[in-house]
Structure formats: structure tokens, C-alpha cells
Motif scaffolding. Structure first.
Motif, PDB file in Angstrom:
ATOM      1  N   VAL A   7       8.878  20.526 -35.988  1.00  0.00           N
ATOM      2  CA  VAL A   7       9.073  19.174 -36.527  1.00  0.00           C
ATOM      3  C   VAL A   7      10.261  19.150 -37.482  1.00  0.00           C
ATOM      4  N   THR A   8      10.314  20.131 -38.379  1.00  0.00           N
ATOM      5  CA  THR A   8      11.409  20.191 -39.356  1.00  0.00           C
ATOM      6  C   THR A   8      12.750  20.393 -38.656  1.00  0.00           C
ATOM      7  N   GLU A   9      12.797  21.312 -37.705  1.00  0.00           N
ATOM      8  CA  GLU A   9      14.050  21.580 -37.005  1.00  0.00           C
ATOM      9  C   GLU A   9      14.484  20.395 -36.156  1.00  0.00           C
ATOM     10  N   GLN A 139       0.809  21.135 -28.371  1.00  0.00           N
ATOM     11  CA  GLN A 139       1.928  20.931 -27.460  1.00  0.00           C
ATOM     12  C   GLN A 139       2.293  19.457 -27.315  1.00  0.00           C
ATOM     13  N   ASP A 140       1.366  18.561 -27.632  1.00  0.00           N
ATOM     14  CA  ASP A 140       1.640  17.123 -27.532  1.00  0.00           C
ATOM     15  C   ASP A 140       2.737  16.671 -28.495  1.00  0.00           C
ATOM     16  N   ILE A 141       2.985  17.460 -29.538  1.00  0.00           N
ATOM     17  CA  ILE A 141       3.975  17.053 -30.528  1.00  0.00           C
ATOM     18  C   ILE A 141       5.355  16.899 -29.909  1.00  0.00           C
ATOM     19  N   VAL A 142       5.664  17.672 -28.878  1.00  0.00           N
ATOM     20  CA  VAL A 142       6.997  17.612 -28.282  1.00  0.00           C
ATOM     21  C   VAL A 142       7.259  16.221 -27.722  1.00  0.00           C
ATOM     22  N   ARG A 143       6.360  15.732 -26.890  1.00  0.00           N
ATOM     23  CA  ARG A 143       6.545  14.395 -26.326  1.00  0.00           C
ATOM     24  C   ARG A 143       6.436  13.329 -27.402  1.00  0.00           C
ATOM     25  N   LEU A 147       9.288  10.714 -28.547  1.00  0.00           N
ATOM     26  CA  LEU A 147       9.011   9.306 -28.296  1.00  0.00           C
ATOM     27  C   LEU A 147       9.091   8.501 -29.590  1.00  0.00           C
ATOM     28  N   ALA A 148       8.479   9.035 -30.654  1.00  0.00           N
ATOM     29  CA  ALA A 148       8.493   8.331 -31.941  1.00  0.00           C
ATOM     30  C   ALA A 148       9.919   8.161 -32.455  1.00  0.00           C
ATOM     31  N   TRP A 149      10.732   9.184 -32.305  1.00  0.00           N
ATOM     32  CA  TRP A 149      12.129   9.096 -32.747  1.00  0.00           C
ATOM     33  C   TRP A 149      12.851   7.977 -32.005  1.00  0.00           C
ATOM     34  N   VAL A 177      11.626  20.795 -27.177  1.00  0.00           N
ATOM     35  CA  VAL A 177      12.666  19.917 -26.634  1.00  0.00           C
ATOM     36  C   VAL A 177      13.132  18.996 -27.761  1.00  0.00           C
ATOM     37  N   TYR A 178      14.454  18.769 -27.821  1.00  0.00           N
ATOM     38  CA  TYR A 178      15.004  18.002 -28.931  1.00  0.00           C
ATOM     39  C   TYR A 178      15.688  16.706 -28.495  1.00  0.00           C
ATOM     40  N   ASP A 179      15.759  16.454 -27.209  1.00  0.00           N
ATOM     41  CA  ASP A 179      16.480  15.260 -26.744  1.00  0.00           C
ATOM     42  C   ASP A 179      15.823  14.621 -25.529  1.00  0.00           C
TER      43      ASP A 179
END
Length: 602
Positions: A7-9, A139-143, A147-149, A177-179
Motif C-alpha cells: 500500500v505504501t509503495e 490479495q484483494d488489496i491489489v484490485r 480501483l480506489a485510486w 500491480v501498480y497500474d
């Protein structure tokens, strides 16, 4: 990879390096990750509301996304006023809250509380966020974070909230994943379905379809057509055009001599003395000249990202600008459902981003005429009505603000709180080009300015200022310790009339001068703010209002944080003010009739 490290990165890669919050057991993993990331820094407030407002100030000052965090329960709830502020003023802020371990949830329906400091913050936040979600699998944090961003930073921008149970925070994330990208349909479903039982996206599409068009080319074509017919056009610019859109629109206006009127939130689109600047609209307290030009003199209002709510155009909505055509461009289809002219006669609405339309207009600007003669009429109206107001004795606080603004000219941003001083400031602060003035607009939250100024400092890297009243400053006075701890170069101006002046004015007019809970001796009192600031170790000075010009300049020239307390008389007022039932261009104290008649004729 640990979830909170991800999350921080993720946020750091998106450009967020400063995080605002307050430590707690159930958010400790995130704070630890921020501490261990070499490119991020956590800034601790002394109440989570202060952290939330700091994030709002950061987002306003930088025109980019910010982040604030809090622990569960009371910490998360304390964020909510700042969450609402970001929602109503379209500020992209990522709010992250800690939560009870998922394995502590009982699964018992109707249980009042699942565990210590547990609260359903997602349900509480949904009405004032674009998206709010609790993460139940690491693992749900990635999506969800991707999405939130995207949701926070596209369309009508606004806050999102991600609730992280403590055991999820320390979980592992594979394949970060970052994008990740999502379609408009996916984001609309995520935003609107969760707000309306699964049908929200369909209702949103229906709202869009009620506009005349959702196509930027169509909007630009209509505006060009109306400009060709108009003799007295005005660009009205609101916060919905913030960023590159407003810069393009100002450039077009400058080339073709089109007057510009703004909302309060967009007040710093132009420097105060810019030849195009015709003030900010206000149903009750806007600039006289802006109200006259928009309501009674213009024949075309081209509105970009401005809501035209009753706070801007008055409560008699259908009476506003009856002699003008109106073209409205707004990304929010629900704003466009505000009917200005009865039956929408002479009114066109386009549900599309102001930036897209601005780019189309720039590409076709050779077809736009020049309106220099009309601009000169507007400048004359501004000069003459400014003189009328300058001669009003009750407006002496405005003259103080004008003087102080020159002393604060090197600040990157000035955050203004809520009360009479807000009116004095947006009417009279002499902002320089690119000097941001920050307000809590739709939410109108007292206590906003000090933490917002702190956030603005980290957004701009420059000295900042805040202007407050005595009532507003006490709302988040504890953040003086934050100022001292981090030696934040903020100039704090407290205008102390020992009253809640805005309400006191109302009580004078409508409650037979019974000043309940607004004045000293009637349930309200103020402290000596200079002594309080000194107790925090901050340089401070208390002066009388009549000494502002003699005593403030040298004081405010010093480096580092400072608090200047200015003592005013108890019965201060904000003028000009529209009397109930009057047109917004005929405010109290009334314009001398010969001047009024002459200006209405030109």
C-alpha cells in the motif's frame, strides 16, 4: 510482500510522499511501513480530524491526490468530517482506516459491536465517499487499491476509504500491480451500485442522458455558436475546472478579453488585480461587481465546473441572470439537474469534463471574437463598486485583510477558515498569481484552516498562512503542537471579535438581538490565543485592530511559525450582504441610487 508495504509503495509510486494520521494499535502496521519506506514520511496530528483536513489542504494546494489514515473506532470516526469535506469539494484523498482482526468477527447479525474499538466505518463513510470498502482477503488489496485510486482521480474527483483489518495489514501480497486499469463501466458500477442497492450505475447513466450532450465536441460547438451571437459574455469558472482546464480557459479569456467570474473555491484562478478578474459570485456575500455583472449585465454565461447552487446565485434560482443565455459544462450529471432558468429556457447543459471542452475551444479559438469594450465596462463596474464598499465603515476588517495579504505575499497557499473572516478574505485578500487560497466550501467546516495550511506546506514546500476567527481556531487548536514539533513555517492570523460573528449577525436581524451562545457573557467566550501559542513554544503577538498596519508587518517578516492575534470589536459584520428577497446585485448597504442607475444603464 507485506500488504502495508505494498500500500505504501503503491501510493509512493503515484506521487504521495507525505501521509497524515494518528498512530493506533489497529493501524500500526501501515505506519511502520511508511516509516520503513525511504521515500515516505508520516506526519502525526493530534486529532484525526486534523489529519483529514491536512490531507484536504494538501490535495487542494497541489491539485493531486493525498492520503490520511486513522486507527479503528473513534480514530476512524474522527476522520469523517474531513472525508465529507473532500467529498463535497471534489478532492481526491485516499483514507485508510485500521480495523478489528477478521477472525474476531462473530458473524452474529444484530450484534451492536464485534469487538473493542470496532465500528462499521465503511457504512458510515459511504454517503460521503465515492467508494468505500473493507478488505477481507490480503490479495484483494491489489484490485481494490488500484480501483480506489482510479475512482478518486477520475470523473468528478473525490475521496475513497479502504478499511484494513489488522490481520489483513500483516498479510502477504503476491504479484503486486501498480497500474491496473478499469473501464468506465467498471468504475461506475463500483461507485454507484454500492450507493443504491445495485441500480446506481443505471441511475447515473440516466442522469447523464438528461443532459443535452455528453460530448466535448458538441459542447465546444455550442459555446462557439453562443459566443458568436453574444455581446457581453462571461466565463464562470468553478473548482470543477481545476488543474489544466482552468489554465486553458484563462488563456482563452485573456486572448479574447472575456471577463472571468469564479466560485469561492476557484477564487485563486486569477490574481486579485488581473484585468480579467471580475470577482466571485455569491448569493449572500459575493463581490458586488461579480453579482451585478453576472446577474444583470451579461448576455451569456459560459459555466465550467461551477454548481450554480443557491449559495452562489441566491435562493430565487429562476430569477438569476434572466437576461442571459447559459451554457453549462459539468462532469457531474446531478449538478446539471439544477434548473436555473424556468423550463431551461435559454439554458444548455453538457455532461463532460471542463478540461476536454477547454481543449476543444483552444483548438478553435480563431473563431472567437474579442470583447475588449465589454471587458472595460466590467472593469468600470468593479472600480466603482469597489469604491462604494471601501467607503463603508463596517468593512474595516476587509481593509485589514487587504493589508495583511501584502504581508503574506510570499506564502505558497493561504488556508481560510469558516466564519465572517472567510467572507472578508475571499472579498479582499490580494492573492498573487499562483498563490492558492484554500477554503472548506460545501462542508463549511470550522477548524479546517490550521491543519489545511499544514497540508498545503507539504504540498508546496513553501511557507503558508492561515486566517481564522476565534471560534474556528479553537476547533483544532491542538494542532499548534504539530506546528511546533515540525517547525512548520505557517503564519497564523486569528481575528478575534470574541464572538461567533456570522451567527451574531443573524441573531441581530432575526432574533431581536438575543445573542445566545455567540457572545461573551451569553454562553460563549474566547481565550488569549497569543498566550496559548506561547505555551506551545510558538512566537505570538496580540494587537488591537487599529494597530494592524503599524504592528503586524515586522512581526510577520520573521522566519518560522508565528501567530498574530488581532482584537476586533464584538459587533463585526460582513458586507455587502444580500437581503432576503432582494436580487443578488443589489446588496446592503445599498449602492447610492445615482451610481446604481448609471451602472445599470451602461
Amino acid at each position: 510482500m507485506k500488504l502495508t508495504d505494498y500500500v505504501t509503495e503503491f501510493l509512493q509510486k503515484k506521487g504521495i510522499h507525505d501521509f497524515f494520521g494518528y498512530q493506533g494499535t489497529m493501524i500500526a502496521h501501515l505506519v511502520d511501513s511508511i516509516e520503513h519506506n525511504a521515500n515516505t514520511k508520516s506526519h502525526s496530528s493530534y486529532n484525526e480530524q486534523g489529519a483529514a483536513f491536512a490531507a484536504c489542504g494538501y490535495a487542494q494546494a497541489k491539485d493531486s491526490c493525498a492520503c490520511a489514515y486513522a486507527t479503528s473506532g473513534p480514530g476512524a470516526v474522527n476522520l469523517l468530517s474531513g472525508v465529507a469535506d473532500a467529498y463535497f469539494d471534489s478532492l481526491p484523498v485516499i483514507f485508510i482506516t485500521g480495523q478489528l482482526n477478521t477472525y474476531e468477527y462473530s458473524g452474529i447479525d444484530g450484534l451492536r459491536q464485534q469487538g473493542f474499538q470496532e465500528i462499521d466505518i465503511v457504512s458510515m463513510a459511504k454517503p460521503v465517499t465515492k467508494y468505500a470498502v473493507q478488505i477481507r482477503e490480503a490479495q484483494d488489496i491489489v484490485r481494490e487499491l488500484n480501483l480506489a485510486w482510479q475512482i478518486a482521480n477520475t470523473g468528478r474527483k473525490g475521496p475513497v476509504l479502504i478499511d484494513l483489518p489488522m490481520n489483513i495489514q500483516r498479510g502477504e501480497v503476491s504479484d503486486p500491480v501498480y497500474d491496473m486499469k478499469f473501464s468506465d463501466e467498471e468504475t461506475e458500477a463500483a461507485v454507484y451500485n454500492r450507493k443504491d442497492g445495485g441500480n446506481g450505475a443505471a441511475f447515473y447513466r440516466e442522469a447523464v442522458d438528461k443532459a443535452d450532450s455528453a460530448d466535448a465536441a458538441e459542447a465546444a460547438k455550442e459555446i462557439l455558436c453562443k459566443l458568436k451571437e453574444a455581446k457581453r459574455p462571461v466565463f464562470m469558472i468553478g473548482h470543477g475546472a481545476a488543474g489544466s482546464g482552468e489554465k486553458i480557459l484563462v488563456d482563452i479569456a485573456r486572448k479574447h478579453q472575456i471577463p472571468v467570474i469564479t466560485s469561492v473555491l476557484a477564487r485563486s484562478v486569477l490574481a486579485w488585480d488581473d484585468p480579467l478578474n471580475c470577482g466571485c459570485i455569491g448569493g449572500a456575500y459575493g463581490h458586488r461587481y461579480a453579482n451585478m455583472i453576472a446577474n444583470a449585465k451579461s448576455d451569456l454565461l459560459v459555466c465550467f465546473g461551477i454548481s450554480l447552487c443557491t449559495r452562489q446565485i441566491g435562493t430565487k434560482v429562476h430569477e438569476f441572470a434572466r437576461g442571459a443565455q447559459i451554457v453549462r459544462v459539468d462532469i457531474d450529471p446531478y449538478n446539471l439537474q439544477r434548473e436555473i432558468h424556468e423550463g431551461r429556457e435559454g439554458e444548455k447543459c453538457f455532461c463532460v469534463s471542463a478540461e476536454d471542452v477547454a481543449e476543444r475551444l483552444a483548438a478553435a479559438e480563431s473563431r472567437i471574437s474579442s470583447y475588449g469594450d465589454w471587458l472595460e465596462v466590467c472593469r468600470r463596474i468593479r472600480r466603482e463598486l469597489t469604491q462604494v464598499d471601501d467607503e463603508t465603515p463596517e468593512r474595516y476588517p476587509n481593509r485589514m485583510i487587504a493589508y495583511l495579504s501584502d504581508q503574506l505575499g510570499d506564502t505558497g497557499a493561504v488556508a481560510v477558515d469558516v466564519g465572517q473572516h472567510m467572507v472578508w478574505s475571499y472579498q479582499s485578500f490580494h492573492n498573487k498569481q499562483d498563490q492558492k487560497i484554500l477554503f472548506s466550501g460545501g462542508h463549511g467546516a470550522m477548524g479546517y484552516a490550521l491543519p489545511a495550511a499544514i497540508g498545503a506546506h507539504y504540498a508546496t514546500g513553501k511557507p503558508v498562512a492561515c486566517i481564522c476567527g476565534d471560534g474556528a481556531f479553537q476547533m483544532n487548536i491542538q494542532e499548534l503542537q504539530w506546528v511546533k514539533r515540525e517547525n512548520i513555517p505557517v503564519k497564523m492570523v486569528v481575528m478575534n471579535n470574541e464572538a461567533l460573528g456570522m451567527i451574531r449577525h443573524l441573531q441581530r436581524d432575526y432574533f431581536d438581538c438575543v445573542y445566545a451562545d455567540t457572545s461573551d457573557g451569553s454562553g460563549f467566550s474566547s481565550c488569549d490565543f497569543s498566550d496559548v501559542a506561547k505555551a506551545y513554544g510558538i512566537r505570538a503577538k496580540r494587537i488591537q485592530g487599529e494597530d494592524v498596519e503599524n504592528a503586524s508587518g515586522e512581526f510577520l517578516e520573521q522566519n518560522g511559525p508565528e501567530l498574530l492575534e488581532i482584537m476586533l470589536e464584538n459587533g463585526t459584520y460582513a458586507y455587502p450582504k444580500t437581503c432576503l428577497g432582494e436580487p443578488i446585485h443589489n446588496q446592503q448597504p445599498y449602492i447610492p441610487k445615482p451610481i446604481f442607475d448609471e451602472l445599470m444603464e451602461i
